[in-house]
Design an enzyme around this catalytic site. Structure first.
Site, PDB file in Angstrom:
ATOM      1  N   HIS A 138      43.603  57.329  74.458  1.00  0.00           N
ATOM      2  CA  HIS A 138      43.634  58.496  73.581  1.00  0.00           C
ATOM      3  C   HIS A 138      44.242  58.131  72.230  1.00  0.00           C
ATOM      4  O   HIS A 138      45.158  57.318  72.134  1.00  0.00           O
ATOM      5  CB  HIS A 138      44.445  59.623  74.226  1.00  0.00           C
ATOM      6  CG  HIS A 138      44.116  60.966  73.663  1.00  0.00           C
ATOM      7  ND1 HIS A 138      44.664  61.430  72.488  1.00  0.00           N
ATOM      8  CD2 HIS A 138      43.267  61.943  74.092  1.00  0.00           C
ATOM      9  CE1 HIS A 138      44.186  62.642  72.234  1.00  0.00           C
ATOM     10  NE2 HIS A 138      43.328  62.962  73.181  1.00  0.00           N
ATOM     11  N   HIS A 139      43.706  58.761  71.173  1.00  0.00           N
ATOM     12  CA  HIS A 139      44.168  58.473  69.815  1.00  0.00           C
ATOM     13  C   HIS A 139      45.636  58.854  69.627  1.00  0.00           C
ATOM     14  O   HIS A 139      46.321  58.313  68.755  1.00  0.00           O
ATOM     15  CB  HIS A 139      43.300  59.213  68.794  1.00  0.00           C
ATOM     16  CG  HIS A 139      43.107  58.448  67.517  1.00  0.00           C
ATOM     17  ND1 HIS A 139      44.123  57.774  66.883  1.00  0.00           N
ATOM     18  CD2 HIS A 139      41.990  58.239  66.758  1.00  0.00           C
ATOM     19  CE1 HIS A 139      43.656  57.198  65.782  1.00  0.00           C
ATOM     20  NE2 HIS A 139      42.378  57.454  65.690  1.00  0.00           N
ATOM     21  N   SER A 140      46.147  59.775  70.435  1.00  0.00           N
ATOM     22  CA  SER A 140      47.562  60.117  70.338  1.00  0.00           C
ATOM     23  C   SER A 140      48.441  58.962  70.782  1.00  0.00           C
ATOM     24  O   SER A 140      49.620  58.895  70.428  1.00  0.00           O
ATOM     25  CB  SER A 140      47.873  61.349  71.199  1.00  0.00           C
ATOM     26  OG  SER A 140      47.602  61.086  72.567  1.00  0.00           O
ATOM     27  N   ASN A 306      50.736  56.399  65.651  1.00  0.00           N
ATOM     28  CA  ASN A 306      49.723  56.349  64.608  1.00  0.00           C
ATOM     29  C   ASN A 306      50.377  56.147  63.243  1.00  0.00           C
ATOM     30  O   ASN A 306      51.121  57.007  62.765  1.00  0.00           O
ATOM     31  CB  ASN A 306      48.903  57.647  64.613  1.00  0.00           C
ATOM     32  CG  ASN A 306      47.893  57.683  65.737  1.00  0.00           C
ATOM     33  OD1 ASN A 306      46.776  57.203  65.598  1.00  0.00           O
ATOM     34  ND2 ASN A 306      48.294  58.242  66.871  1.00  0.00           N
TER      35      ASN A 306
END
Length: 479
Positions: A138-140, A306
């Site tokens: 997941h991008h999180s 991120n």
């Protein structure tokens, strides 16, 4: 516990049943280099043995109804590798098209938020004897650079060499309901002061952008991109295409025209898109606009996984001549890069700290269900990302990597993602879209090789003309 940053959490709130925000990667492996040969159970055991030293793979989300701030990461004490790693096979005849179709199906499935947010699929049955591994995270939990670093921990420079594992990485720890709530309350209390510090700079940003635009030193503004068939509301169905190019050819174009590799990558994307849209009778008169994620690792001091900002740049798709397009893209990129740097490395991270969990998530669901992306001007046409990789061969748990295709997420209104990674003398291009918006995605992938040939042909033609002119000036006149 480790609390998510606002930007990390934003990727959770942006996710809906149709807008899936995991990052994927398709790795092609030569199993003949594995010491002792390939066996799935052995590969699984080797992977499991390395997880203890890789906390990112063993942490999961935890939240509380009393929490006013973002969720936290905690250790998953019930971690089981077999819940995350799966074995499957491509249907006959086991070629490129069958692998791409299966990868698209895997990319269309959401991750289970009650477990660590990643999956890995080992894909067998390929006709050429290779094995593919489709990963999802997941991008999180990871941006492009973080994801590449995580994968690097599973790789080595020799088949039998142990992977380089970061033994200093800390685990996420644990957290109770009260701990999450109290920490969240303290964070929310501090937000007004942080907002007060950001507002003056935010207010000043717009007139500065206008001034830059008047001088011709601004990157394209959001909501100014022309609309194409992949700039609509997306569904949950994903399709994937991938292709591989020769890095030496890309560098030959770069060196011949004094531009950067990233300029050539965007020019290849522009050339492929121009041909793809022109063949469908929908090539816009104005240039397509790409959103290019920019890593700020090492530049930003903000917390969170991120570490990215983003810039907008034109792709010059309105320019027919491939060489003129490349030179224009080089100028566009220089302008956009300078403008993006002027905005600051922390801007996206700072403003994302004020994304409200309740409001932001609800608004995204309404936006998705009403297909509002089709009712306002296009923010940008697509996402294009270039991730540098090592110039030497890599081995994934003993198997030599022959292709590594990164696959980023797509968004409502920007239903196309092109991510490029260089590795061992090759340029691997991964393309993701929505099946309903771009059903013939493989045709776009095929256009990258054609675009590279166009640029090489233009360079060779220029050399021939230069040589011809040189000869004409030195040849004595006929008598």
């Amino acid at each position: 516990m480790q609390r998510l940053s606002g930007l990390d959490a934003t990727f959770l709130y942006l996710e809906t049943s149709t807008q899936l925000l995991h990052v994927c990667g398709l790795v092609i492996l030569d199993p003949s280099t594995i010491p002792g040969g390939y066996r799935y159970r052995s590969l699984l055991g080797e992977l499991d043995s390395r997880m203890a030293a890789m906390p990112t793979f063993r942490r999961k989300l935890k939240d509380s109804r009393l929490n006013l701030d973002y969720p936290v990461w905690v250790d998953d004490h019930d971690f089981d590798i077999e819940r995350h790693c799966h074995r499957t096979s491509v249907p006959a005849p086991g070629g490129h098209d069958e692998l791409a179709e299966l990868a698209g199906h895997i990319a269309s499935q959401p991750l289970d938020r009650s477990r660590p947010l990643w999956e890995m699929w080992v894909i067998e049955g390929l006709a050429d004897g290779t094995i593919a591994v489709m990963s999802k995270i997941h991008h999180s939990a990871a941006d492009g650079i973080t994801g590449a670093n995580i994968l690097a921990q599973l790789c080595s420079l020799e088949p039998e060499s142990p992977a380089l594992v970061d033994t200093t990485a800390e685990s996420a720890g644990d957290a109770g309901t009260l701990d999450i709530a109290v920490g969240g309350l303290l964070a929310v209390i501090s937000r007004p002061a942080r907002l007060a510090r950001l507002v003056p700079g935010g207010i000043a940003m717009l007139p500065k952008w206008v001034t830059r635009a008047r001088k011709g030193t601004a990157m394209p503004a959001p909501f100014t991109a022309p609309r194409t068939s992949f700039n609509g509301a997306i569904t949950g169905h994903r399709n994937i295409a991938f292709t591989q190019l020769d890095l030496a050819k890309v560098k030959a174009v770069k060196d011949r025209h004094g531009v950067k590799v990233n300029d050539v990558v965007l020019a290849l994307c522009a050339g492929a898109l121009r041909n793809y849209l022109d063949e469908r009778g929908e090539l816009p008169a104005d240039s397509l606009v790409a959103m290019v994620p920019v890593s700020v690792h090492g530049k930003s001091d903000r917390a969170g996984t991120n570490q990215i900002s983003g810039m907008f740049t034109q792709l010059g798709t309105q320019i027919a001549d491939p060489l003129a397009r490349l030179l224009a893209i080089s100028e566009y990129n220089a302008t956009s890069k300078n403008h993006n740097e002027a905005l600051g490395a922390n801007m996206l991270q700072d403003w994302s700290q004020f994304a409200s969990p309740a409001v932001f998530g609800a608004a995204m669901r309404v936006y998705s269900s009403l297909k509002l992306a089709e009712r306002h001007p296009v923010v940008s046409n697509l996402v294009v990302s270039n991730v540098p990789g090592p110039p030497v061969p890599l081995y994934f748990l003993g198997a030599r990597i022959t292709g590594m295709f990164p696959l980023g997420p797509i968004f409502h209104g920007a239903g196309l993602n092109v991510t490029v990674m260089s590795l061992d003398g090759k340029v691997d291009v991964g393309i993701v879209s929505c099946t309903d918006l771009a059903p013939q995605l493989h045709e776009l992938a095929q256009g990258f090789a054609l675009a590279l040939d166009e640029l090489l042909g233009a360079a060779e033609k220029g050399d021939e003309e230069s040589n011809g002119e040189g000869c004409a000036t030195t040849t004595p006149p006929a008598t």
